[in-house]
Design an enzyme around this catalytic site. Structure first.
Site, PDB file in Angstrom:
ATOM      1  N   CYS A 150      80.740  65.421  27.869  1.00 17.78           N
ATOM      2  CA  CYS A 150      79.938  64.192  27.845  1.00 17.78           C
ATOM      3  C   CYS A 150      78.891  64.260  26.731  1.00 17.78           C
ATOM      4  O   CYS A 150      77.846  64.902  26.890  1.00 17.78           O
ATOM      5  CB  CYS A 150      79.279  63.982  29.207  1.00 17.78           C
ATOM      6  SG  CYS A 150      78.216  62.523  29.265  1.00 17.78           S
ATOM      7  N   CYS A 153      75.486  62.739  27.537  1.00 23.79           N
ATOM      8  CA  CYS A 153      74.688  63.589  28.424  1.00 23.79           C
ATOM      9  C   CYS A 153      74.133  64.807  27.678  1.00 23.79           C
ATOM     10  O   CYS A 153      72.979  65.177  27.856  1.00 23.79           O
ATOM     11  CB  CYS A 153      75.541  64.107  29.579  1.00 23.79           C
ATOM     12  SG  CYS A 153      76.555  62.853  30.362  1.00 23.79           S
ATOM     13  N   ASP A 154      74.951  65.437  26.858  1.00 20.81           N
ATOM     14  CA  ASP A 154      74.597  66.767  26.363  1.00 20.81           C
ATOM     15  C   ASP A 154      74.375  66.852  24.853  1.00 20.81           C
ATOM     16  O   ASP A 154      73.974  67.910  24.355  1.00 20.81           O
ATOM     17  CB  ASP A 154      75.692  67.767  26.767  1.00 20.81           C
ATOM     18  CG  ASP A 154      75.772  67.907  28.282  1.00 20.81           C
ATOM     19  OD1 ASP A 154      74.737  67.694  28.939  1.00 20.81           O
ATOM     20  OD2 ASP A 154      76.856  68.208  28.804  1.00 20.81           O
TER      21      ASP A 154
END
Ligand SMILES: Cc1cc2nc3c(=O)[nH]c(=O)nc-3n(C[C@H](O)[C@H](O)[C@H](O)COP(=O)(O)OP(=O)(O)OC[C@H]3O[C@@H](n4cnc5c(N)ncnc54)[C@H](O)[C@@H]3O)c2cc1C
Length: 333
Positions: A150, A153-154
Protein backbone atom coordinates in the site's frame (compact mmCIF):
# COMPACT_ATOMS: atom_id res chain seq x y z
CA UNK A 1 -32.97 -1.85 -7.89
CA UNK A 2 -33.31 -3.71 -4.63
CA UNK A 3 -34.98 -7.07 -4.20
CA UNK A 4 -37.53 -7.31 -1.41
CA UNK A 5 -37.45 -10.70 0.28
CA UNK A 6 -40.68 -11.66 2.05
CA UNK A 7 -40.20 -12.66 5.68
CA UNK A 8 -40.84 -16.33 6.33
CA UNK A 9 -43.72 -17.06 8.69
CA UNK A 10 -41.53 -17.95 11.60
CA UNK A 11 -39.57 -14.72 11.27
CA UNK A 12 -42.16 -12.23 12.49
CA UNK A 13 -40.04 -10.06 14.80
CA UNK A 14 -38.09 -12.87 16.46
CA UNK A 15 -36.29 -11.97 19.67
CA UNK A 16 -32.53 -11.90 20.04
CA UNK A 17 -31.34 -15.34 21.11
CA UNK A 18 -27.93 -16.96 21.17
CA UNK A 19 -28.44 -18.12 17.57
CA UNK A 20 -30.74 -15.37 16.33
CA UNK A 21 -29.76 -11.69 16.24
CA UNK A 22 -31.30 -8.55 14.90
CA UNK A 23 -27.98 -7.86 13.21
CA UNK A 24 -25.09 -10.07 12.17
CA UNK A 25 -21.85 -8.60 10.86
CA UNK A 26 -19.48 -10.71 8.79
CA UNK A 27 -15.87 -9.49 9.04
CA UNK A 28 -13.87 -7.72 11.74
CA UNK A 29 -11.67 -5.15 10.02
CA UNK A 30 -12.26 -1.41 10.49
CA UNK A 31 -15.58 -1.64 8.59
CA UNK A 32 -17.08 -4.56 10.52
CA UNK A 33 -16.00 -3.38 13.96
CA UNK A 34 -17.14 0.20 13.37
CA UNK A 35 -20.51 -1.16 12.24
CA UNK A 36 -20.58 -3.25 15.43
CA UNK A 37 -19.78 -0.23 17.60
CA UNK A 38 -22.62 1.82 16.12
CA UNK A 39 -25.06 -1.09 16.14
CA UNK A 40 -24.25 -2.03 19.73
CA UNK A 41 -24.80 1.55 20.85
CA UNK A 42 -28.18 1.42 19.07
CA UNK A 43 -29.15 -1.62 21.21
CA UNK A 44 -29.09 -3.99 18.26
CA UNK A 45 -26.96 -6.49 20.25
CA UNK A 46 -24.97 -7.40 17.14
CA UNK A 47 -22.92 -10.51 16.62
CA UNK A 48 -19.66 -10.21 14.68
CA UNK A 49 -18.30 -13.23 12.87
CA UNK A 50 -14.72 -12.03 13.00
CA UNK A 51 -13.17 -14.70 10.81
CA UNK A 52 -10.50 -17.34 11.37
CA UNK A 53 -7.95 -14.55 10.79
CA UNK A 54 -9.64 -11.72 12.68
CA UNK A 55 -9.18 -7.95 12.69
CA UNK A 56 -8.36 -7.46 9.03
CA UNK A 57 -5.55 -6.19 6.88
CA UNK A 58 -4.03 -3.80 9.43
CA UNK A 59 -2.89 -6.86 11.39
CA UNK A 60 -0.11 -7.34 8.83
CA UNK A 61 1.27 -3.84 8.92
CA UNK A 62 3.36 -2.00 11.48
CA UNK A 63 3.09 1.80 11.65
CA UNK A 64 -0.24 3.40 10.81
CA UNK A 65 0.32 7.14 10.62
CA UNK A 66 -2.81 8.27 8.82
CA UNK A 67 -5.58 7.09 11.11
CA UNK A 68 -6.93 10.28 12.69
CA UNK A 69 -6.64 10.62 16.44
CA UNK A 70 -3.17 9.12 16.77
CA UNK A 71 -0.74 11.99 16.19
CA UNK A 72 2.28 9.80 17.00
CA UNK A 73 0.99 6.94 14.82
CA UNK A 74 0.01 3.52 16.09
CA UNK A 75 0.87 -0.07 15.26
CA UNK A 76 -1.76 -1.76 13.05
CA UNK A 77 -2.49 -4.67 15.47
CA UNK A 78 -2.74 -2.28 18.42
CA UNK A 79 -5.23 -0.09 16.54
CA UNK A 80 -7.36 -3.10 15.65
CA UNK A 81 -7.37 -4.35 19.24
CA UNK A 82 -8.73 -0.92 20.24
CA UNK A 83 -11.46 -1.25 17.59
CA UNK A 84 -12.34 -4.65 19.02
CA UNK A 85 -12.34 -3.47 22.65
CA UNK A 86 -14.55 -0.52 21.79
CA UNK A 87 -17.12 -2.68 19.98
CA UNK A 88 -17.08 -5.23 22.83
CA UNK A 89 -17.53 -2.53 25.47
CA UNK A 90 -21.07 -1.87 24.23
CA UNK A 91 -22.10 -5.53 24.17
CA UNK A 92 -21.05 -6.86 20.76
CA UNK A 93 -20.66 -10.63 20.67
CA UNK A 94 -17.53 -11.53 18.71
CA UNK A 95 -16.85 -15.01 17.37
CA UNK A 96 -13.44 -15.59 15.81
CA UNK A 97 -14.61 -17.93 13.08
CA UNK A 98 -15.37 -17.74 9.38
CA UNK A 99 -18.93 -17.79 8.14
CA UNK A 100 -18.86 -20.71 5.71
CA UNK A 101 -22.27 -20.40 4.05
CA UNK A 102 -25.07 -17.85 3.81
CA UNK A 103 -28.64 -17.92 2.60
CA UNK A 104 -29.97 -14.46 1.83
CA UNK A 105 -32.92 -15.88 -0.11
CA UNK A 106 -35.36 -15.63 2.78
CA UNK A 107 -35.78 -13.72 6.04
CA UNK A 108 -34.53 -14.10 8.61
CA UNK A 109 -31.23 -14.46 6.78
CA UNK A 110 -29.30 -17.61 7.60
CA UNK A 111 -25.56 -17.96 8.19
CA UNK A 112 -23.52 -21.03 8.96
CA UNK A 113 -20.25 -21.43 10.80
CA UNK A 114 -19.43 -24.98 9.82
CA UNK A 115 -22.49 -26.97 10.93
CA UNK A 116 -23.66 -24.29 13.33
CA UNK A 117 -26.62 -22.34 12.00
CA UNK A 118 -27.32 -18.72 12.94
CA UNK A 119 -29.96 -16.29 11.75
CA UNK A 120 -30.33 -12.53 11.65
CA UNK A 121 -32.93 -9.99 10.59
CA UNK A 122 -30.26 -7.85 8.95
CA UNK A 123 -26.69 -8.54 7.87
CA UNK A 124 -23.70 -6.30 7.20
CA UNK A 125 -21.07 -7.81 4.91
CA UNK A 126 -17.60 -6.44 5.70
CA UNK A 127 -15.30 -9.27 4.66
CA UNK A 128 -12.68 -6.96 3.13
CA UNK A 129 -10.10 -7.89 0.55
CA UNK A 130 -6.72 -9.58 0.58
CA UNK A 131 -3.66 -8.11 -1.06
CA UNK A 132 -2.00 -10.58 -3.42
CA UNK A 133 1.61 -11.32 -2.54
CA UNK A 134 4.49 -12.94 -4.40
CA UNK A 135 4.55 -15.89 -2.01
CA UNK A 136 8.23 -15.67 -0.99
CA UNK A 137 9.42 -16.59 2.51
CA UNK A 138 11.59 -13.44 2.57
CA UNK A 139 8.55 -11.34 1.64
CA UNK A 140 6.59 -12.60 4.62
CA UNK A 141 9.54 -12.08 6.96
CA UNK A 142 10.09 -8.48 5.84
CA UNK A 143 6.44 -7.45 5.53
CA UNK A 144 6.03 -4.12 7.35
CA UNK A 145 9.83 -3.77 7.36
CA UNK A 146 10.30 -2.51 3.85
CA UNK A 147 7.81 -4.77 2.06
CA UNK A 148 4.33 -3.30 1.62
CA UNK A 149 1.25 -3.55 -0.55
CA UNK A 150 0.00 0.00 0.00
CA UNK A 151 1.85 3.08 -1.28
CA UNK A 152 -0.71 5.54 0.12
CA UNK A 153 -0.19 3.96 3.54
CA UNK A 154 3.56 3.43 3.60
CA UNK A 155 5.13 5.65 0.90
CA UNK A 156 5.93 8.34 3.46
CA UNK A 157 8.42 6.02 5.20
CA UNK A 158 10.61 5.87 2.07
CA UNK A 159 11.79 9.46 1.76
CA UNK A 160 14.99 9.63 -0.35
CA UNK A 161 15.18 5.83 -0.62
CA UNK A 162 15.48 3.63 -3.69
CA UNK A 163 12.46 1.41 -4.02
CA UNK A 164 10.92 -1.07 -6.42
CA UNK A 165 7.33 -1.72 -7.41
CA UNK A 166 6.28 -5.13 -8.72
CA UNK A 167 3.42 -5.30 -11.20
CA UNK A 168 2.41 -4.37 -14.72
CA UNK A 169 -1.11 -3.01 -14.35
CA UNK A 170 -2.61 0.37 -13.55
CA UNK A 171 -2.21 -0.19 -9.81
CA UNK A 172 1.54 -0.67 -10.17
CA UNK A 173 1.83 2.43 -12.35
CA UNK A 174 -0.24 4.50 -9.93
CA UNK A 175 1.75 3.29 -6.94
CA UNK A 176 5.05 4.00 -8.72
CA UNK A 177 4.01 7.53 -9.69
CA UNK A 178 2.78 8.22 -6.16
CA UNK A 179 6.03 6.91 -4.67
CA UNK A 180 8.13 9.35 -6.72
CA UNK A 181 7.00 12.02 -4.23
CA UNK A 182 9.16 10.37 -1.60
CA UNK A 183 11.70 8.04 -3.17
CA UNK A 184 14.90 9.07 -4.89
CA UNK A 185 14.36 6.34 -7.49
CA UNK A 186 11.50 3.95 -8.31
CA UNK A 187 12.14 0.83 -10.40
CA UNK A 188 9.07 -0.90 -11.80
CA UNK A 189 9.61 -4.64 -12.22
CA UNK A 190 7.38 -6.17 -14.88
CA UNK A 191 7.21 -9.92 -15.50
CA UNK A 192 6.40 -9.46 -19.17
CA UNK A 193 7.81 -7.13 -21.86
CA UNK A 194 4.93 -4.68 -21.66
CA UNK A 195 2.52 -3.05 -19.25
CA UNK A 196 -1.13 -4.03 -18.94
CA UNK A 197 -1.98 -0.56 -17.58
CA UNK A 198 -3.63 2.28 -19.50
CA UNK A 199 -1.66 4.21 -22.13
CA UNK A 200 -1.89 7.50 -20.26
CA UNK A 201 -0.47 6.01 -17.05
CA UNK A 202 2.32 4.35 -19.04
CA UNK A 203 3.22 7.63 -20.70
CA UNK A 204 3.37 9.37 -17.33
CA UNK A 205 5.61 6.65 -15.93
CA UNK A 206 7.95 6.65 -18.94
CA UNK A 207 8.25 10.44 -18.78
CA UNK A 208 9.06 10.56 -15.08
CA UNK A 209 12.76 11.16 -14.39
CA UNK A 210 12.72 9.10 -11.18
CA UNK A 211 11.10 6.03 -12.74
CA UNK A 212 13.00 3.22 -14.44
CA UNK A 213 11.35 0.12 -15.87
CA UNK A 214 12.91 -3.35 -15.98
CA UNK A 215 11.08 -5.78 -18.28
CA UNK A 216 10.87 -9.56 -17.92
CA UNK A 217 11.88 -9.49 -14.28
CA UNK A 218 10.61 -11.68 -11.51
CA UNK A 219 11.59 -11.07 -7.86
CA UNK A 220 12.91 -14.35 -6.52
CA UNK A 221 14.27 -13.18 -3.17
CA UNK A 222 14.18 -10.12 -0.95
CA UNK A 223 17.50 -9.68 0.80
CA UNK A 224 18.06 -8.09 4.21
CA UNK A 225 17.95 -9.16 7.86
CA UNK A 226 15.92 -6.46 9.63
CA UNK A 227 14.86 -4.36 6.63
CA UNK A 228 14.97 -4.66 2.86
CA UNK A 229 18.44 -4.12 1.38
CA UNK A 230 18.30 -5.59 -2.12
CA UNK A 231 16.21 -7.71 -4.49
CA UNK A 232 17.31 -10.76 -6.35
CA UNK A 233 15.79 -10.72 -9.82
CA UNK A 234 15.50 -13.48 -12.36
CA UNK A 235 15.02 -12.63 -16.02
CA UNK A 236 11.88 -14.49 -17.17
CA UNK A 237 13.33 -14.87 -20.69
CA UNK A 238 17.04 -15.59 -20.23
CA UNK A 239 17.06 -16.88 -16.63
CA UNK A 240 19.86 -14.41 -15.81
CA UNK A 241 20.02 -13.53 -12.11
CA UNK A 242 20.79 -9.93 -11.06
CA UNK A 243 20.67 -7.92 -7.84
CA UNK A 244 18.89 -4.61 -7.50
CA UNK A 245 19.76 -2.46 -4.48
CA UNK A 246 16.49 -1.27 -2.90
CA UNK A 247 15.31 -0.29 0.57
CA UNK A 248 11.67 -0.93 -0.15
CA UNK A 249 9.45 -3.20 -2.23
CA UNK A 250 5.85 -2.45 -3.06
CA UNK A 251 3.89 -5.44 -4.30
CA UNK A 252 1.19 -4.14 -6.62
CA UNK A 253 -0.09 -7.28 -8.30
CA UNK A 254 -3.67 -6.82 -7.20
CA UNK A 255 -6.24 -7.48 -4.51
CA UNK A 256 -8.75 -10.27 -4.14
CA UNK A 257 -12.04 -9.26 -2.55
CA UNK A 258 -13.25 -11.85 -0.02
CA UNK A 259 -16.52 -12.59 -1.80
CA UNK A 260 -16.45 -16.33 -2.62
CA UNK A 261 -19.08 -16.82 0.09
CA UNK A 262 -21.54 -14.56 -1.70
CA UNK A 263 -21.40 -15.99 -5.22
CA UNK A 264 -24.99 -16.67 -6.25
CA UNK A 265 -26.31 -14.65 -3.29
CA UNK A 266 -25.19 -11.08 -3.98
CA UNK A 267 -24.26 -9.21 -7.12
CA UNK A 268 -20.54 -9.04 -7.90
CA UNK A 269 -18.79 -6.87 -10.47
CA UNK A 270 -16.44 -8.31 -13.09
CA UNK A 271 -13.51 -8.11 -10.65
CA UNK A 272 -15.38 -10.00 -7.94
CA UNK A 273 -16.14 -6.98 -5.73
CA UNK A 274 -19.65 -6.61 -4.30
CA UNK A 275 -21.80 -4.07 -6.07
CA UNK A 276 -23.50 -1.50 -3.87
CA UNK A 277 -26.64 0.52 -4.41
CA UNK A 278 -27.44 3.71 -2.55
CA UNK A 279 -24.20 3.84 -0.50
CA UNK A 280 -24.45 0.60 1.51
CA UNK A 281 -27.20 -1.50 -0.09
CA UNK A 282 -26.38 -4.91 -1.52
CA UNK A 283 -29.44 -5.17 -3.75
CA UNK A 284 -31.24 -7.27 -1.14
CA UNK A 285 -33.28 -5.42 1.47
CA UNK A 286 -31.72 -5.95 4.88
CA UNK A 287 -28.27 -6.94 3.61
CA UNK A 288 -25.74 -4.12 3.72
CA UNK A 289 -22.14 -3.81 2.53
CA UNK A 290 -19.17 -1.92 3.99
CA UNK A 291 -15.45 -1.48 3.36
CA UNK A 292 -12.92 -2.95 0.96
CA UNK A 293 -15.22 -5.81 -0.03
CA UNK A 294 -16.81 -3.31 -2.42
CA UNK A 295 -14.34 -0.42 -2.41
CA UNK A 296 -11.42 -0.88 -4.76
CA UNK A 297 -10.96 2.85 -5.08
CA UNK A 298 -9.97 4.21 -1.66
CA UNK A 299 -8.93 1.08 0.31
CA UNK A 300 -8.15 2.90 3.56
CA UNK A 301 -8.93 2.10 7.18
CA UNK A 302 -10.66 5.41 7.70
CA UNK A 303 -12.90 5.02 4.64
CA UNK A 304 -13.73 1.43 5.65
CA UNK A 305 -14.62 2.62 9.16
CA UNK A 306 -16.79 5.39 7.69
CA UNK A 307 -18.53 2.80 5.55
CA UNK A 308 -19.15 0.62 8.60
CA UNK A 309 -20.79 3.54 10.37
CA UNK A 310 -23.03 4.20 7.36
CA UNK A 311 -24.00 0.54 7.05
CA UNK A 312 -24.95 0.31 10.74
CA UNK A 313 -27.10 3.43 10.55
CA UNK A 314 -28.77 2.16 7.38
CA UNK A 315 -29.34 -1.28 8.93
CA UNK A 316 -30.87 0.24 12.07
CA UNK A 317 -33.18 2.46 10.01
CA UNK A 318 -34.17 -0.44 7.80
CA UNK A 319 -34.91 -2.69 10.80
CA UNK A 320 -36.98 0.10 12.27
CA UNK A 321 -38.87 0.51 8.99
CA UNK A 322 -39.80 -3.18 8.89
CA UNK A 323 -40.76 -3.19 12.54
CA UNK A 324 -37.89 -5.24 13.95
CA UNK A 325 -36.71 -2.42 16.20
CA UNK A 326 -39.03 -0.51 18.50
CA UNK A 327 -38.99 3.19 17.74
CA UNK A 328 -38.13 3.77 21.38
CA UNK A 329 -34.80 1.99 20.95
CA UNK A 330 -33.77 4.27 18.09
CA UNK A 331 -30.69 5.83 19.46
CA UNK A 332 -28.62 8.98 19.57
CA UNK A 333 -25.66 7.89 17.49
C1 LIG B 1 0.13 -3.93 4.09
C2 LIG B 1 -1.02 -3.00 4.26
C3 LIG B 1 -0.83 -1.80 4.94
C4 LIG B 1 -1.91 -0.93 5.11
N1 LIG B 1 -1.70 0.23 5.78
C5 LIG B 1 -2.72 1.11 5.94
C6 LIG B 1 -2.53 2.36 6.61
O1 LIG B 1 -1.41 2.66 7.07
N2 LIG B 1 -3.59 3.18 6.72
C7 LIG B 1 -4.83 2.89 6.19
O2 LIG B 1 -5.76 3.67 6.34
N3 LIG B 1 -5.04 1.72 5.54
C8 LIG B 1 -4.02 0.84 5.39
N4 LIG B 1 -4.22 -0.33 4.71
C9 LIG B 1 -5.54 -0.58 4.13
C10 LIG B 1 -6.53 -1.02 5.21
O3 LIG B 1 -5.95 -2.05 5.98
C11 LIG B 1 -7.84 -1.50 4.60
O4 LIG B 1 -8.36 -0.50 3.75
C12 LIG B 1 -8.87 -1.81 5.67
O5 LIG B 1 -8.36 -2.76 6.59
C13 LIG B 1 -10.16 -2.36 5.06
O6 LIG B 1 -11.03 -2.66 6.10
P1 LIG B 1 -12.24 -3.69 5.94
O7 LIG B 1 -12.90 -3.72 7.28
O8 LIG B 1 -13.06 -3.32 4.78
O9 LIG B 1 -11.61 -5.10 5.61
P2 LIG B 1 -10.38 -5.94 6.15
O10 LIG B 1 -9.44 -5.13 6.95
O11 LIG B 1 -9.86 -6.66 4.96
O12 LIG B 1 -11.07 -6.99 7.16
C14 LIG B 1 -11.94 -7.98 6.73
C15 LIG B 1 -12.00 -9.08 7.76
O13 LIG B 1 -13.06 -9.98 7.41
C16 LIG B 1 -12.63 -11.31 7.63
N5 LIG B 1 -13.39 -12.25 6.81
C17 LIG B 1 -13.24 -12.53 5.49
N6 LIG B 1 -14.08 -13.51 5.12
C18 LIG B 1 -14.79 -13.83 6.23
C19 LIG B 1 -15.80 -14.81 6.51
N7 LIG B 1 -16.26 -15.63 5.56
N8 LIG B 1 -16.30 -14.89 7.77
C20 LIG B 1 -15.85 -14.05 8.74
N9 LIG B 1 -14.88 -13.13 8.54
C21 LIG B 1 -14.36 -13.03 7.30
C22 LIG B 1 -11.15 -11.28 7.24
O14 LIG B 1 -10.48 -12.39 7.81
C23 LIG B 1 -10.73 -9.94 7.86
O15 LIG B 1 -10.36 -10.13 9.20
C24 LIG B 1 -3.18 -1.25 4.56
C25 LIG B 1 -3.37 -2.45 3.89
C26 LIG B 1 -2.31 -3.32 3.74
C27 LIG B 1 -2.52 -4.64 3.03
Amino acid sequence: MTATIPPTESSAAPQTTERHRKLAIIGSGPAGLTAALYAARANLEPIVFAGNVPLGQLMITSDVENYPGFPQGIQGPELMQLFRDQAARFGTTIIDRDVTRVDFGQRPFRLWVGDEEHSADAVIVATGASALWLGLESEERLRGRGVSACATCDGFFFRDREIAVVGGGDTALEEALFLTRFASKVTILVRRDQFRGSKIMQERAFAHPKIEVQWNKSVTEIQGEQTVEALRLTDTESGEVTTLPAQGLFVAIGYKPNTDLFVGQLELDDRGYLRVVDETGSGIDGVFVAGDVHDHRYRQAVTAAGDGCKAAIDAERWLESVGEVELATATNW
